[in-house]
Design an enzyme around this catalytic site. Structure first.
Site, short mmCIF file in Angstrom:
data_model
loop_
_atom_site.label_atom_id
_atom_site.label_comp_id
_atom_site.label_asym_id
_atom_site.label_seq_id
_atom_site.Cartn_x
_atom_site.Cartn_y
_atom_site.Cartn_z
CE LYS A 50 -3.83 -2.50 2.04
NZ LYS A 50 -4.49 -3.00 3.25
CD GLN A 94 -3.73 -4.79 6.26
OE1 GLN A 94 -3.78 -3.76 5.59
NE2 GLN A 94 -4.09 -5.95 5.78
CG ASP A 117 -10.24 -0.83 4.35
OD1 ASP A 117 -9.81 -1.28 3.27
OD2 ASP A 117 -9.60 -0.84 5.41
#
Ligand code: GUN
Length: 279
Positions: A50, A94, A117
């Site tokens: 990322k 995460q 997300d």
């Protein structure tokens, strides 16, 4: 006849280039905070990828690597700080978090307009009614791959194997928004092979290596493999038995190099969207 391979690496590179050009042309200032707790090796790899994608696109990335023993309070406090930080347009925590932490309350604490997300309840609800700013990254990446084949979703039989909140359920919704006739299969589904064989578009998100075999696939179908399974020999393997299914399908994604790179490209796109919403 062998299937056409859908090149997720190439398509994700094109999306990232588009994001990079958009940021440059519109002179946007974009920042993404990535929070990782503990030292899960797979999570470390994802987070590093990322960061690399951010660098490529011209997005400033802020990494917060917290120790395994971080408390719930400390993590929520960090989320509050990032919510209030104008330089941070997107916040990604995460997953999975270490067991002593409550993922749900952490996700719900992220400001919905920084939730790149699309895991927050309000974003999930907006996906359900088709009024969304952020698409969940993996299903959105799958849709891009399907579009790249030129196969129209409208009116097609679409079968999604797996009903997770992160992939299966939103995937079904996105296919439905494009007028697919959608069936979601799971561990209690009867006659799974028969149901899958109806699919013009088959999406496998089960998390079991080589689960989808050739007898489950309609000749000419588009097969999207979301699985990333690590075998005992260290190799990555999808949910689809690639060698035999690629003899039957019309289109198929490889693992690695299919859905995986797309997830990160769509995260970059969501981060730019977040910056624009907040502007
Ligand atoms: N862990 C595995 N996939 C994801 C993802 O898409 N987002 C986050 N935050 N964690 C993950």
């Amino acid at each position: 006849m062998a299937a056409n391979i859908i090149d997720g690496k190439a398509i994700s590179a094109a999306v990232k280039e588009q994001v990079r050009d958009e940021i440059a042309h519109e002179e946007l200032k974009v920042g993404l905070a990535v929070v990782i707790v503990g030292d899960d090796p797979a999570s470390r790899v994802y987070v590093n990828n990322k960061k690399k994608a951010c660098e490529f696109c011209g997005i400033k990335s802020y990494e917060y690597a917290l120790p395994e023993e971080t408390t719930q309070e400390a993590l929520l406090e960090l989320v509050d700080t990032l919510n209030a930080d104008a330089n941070v347009n997107g916040i990604l925590v995460q997953l999975p978090l270490p067991e002593h932490l409550d993922e749900k309350s952490v996700i719900e604490r992220i400001s919905p307009n920084k939730d790149v997300d699309a895991f927050h309840e309000s974003n999930v609800g907006r996906i359900m009614i088709g009024n969304y700013s952020f698409l969940p990254c993996t299903p959105a990446g799958c849709m891009e791959l399907i579009h790249s084949t030129g196969v129209e979703v409208s009116g097609k039989e679409c079968v999604v194997i797996g009903r997770s909140n992160i992939v299966g359920k939103p995937m079904a919704m996105l296919l439905l928004h494009e007028n697919g006739t959608v069936t979601v299969c799971h561990s209690k589904t009867r006659n799974l092979a028969e149901v899958c064989r109806r699919a013009d578009i088959l999406v496998a998100a089960v998390g079991r290596p080589n689960f989808v075999t050739a007898d489950m696939v309609k000749p000419g179908a588009v097969v999207i493999d979301v699985g990333i399974n690590r075998l005992d020999n260290g190799k990555l393997c999808g949910d689809v038995k690639f060698d035999e299914v690629s003899e039957v399908a019309g289109w198929i994604t490889p693992v690695p190099g299919g859905v995986g790179p797309m997830t990160i490209a769509m995260l970059m796109r969501n981060t730019v969207t977040a910056a624009k919403i907040q502007k």
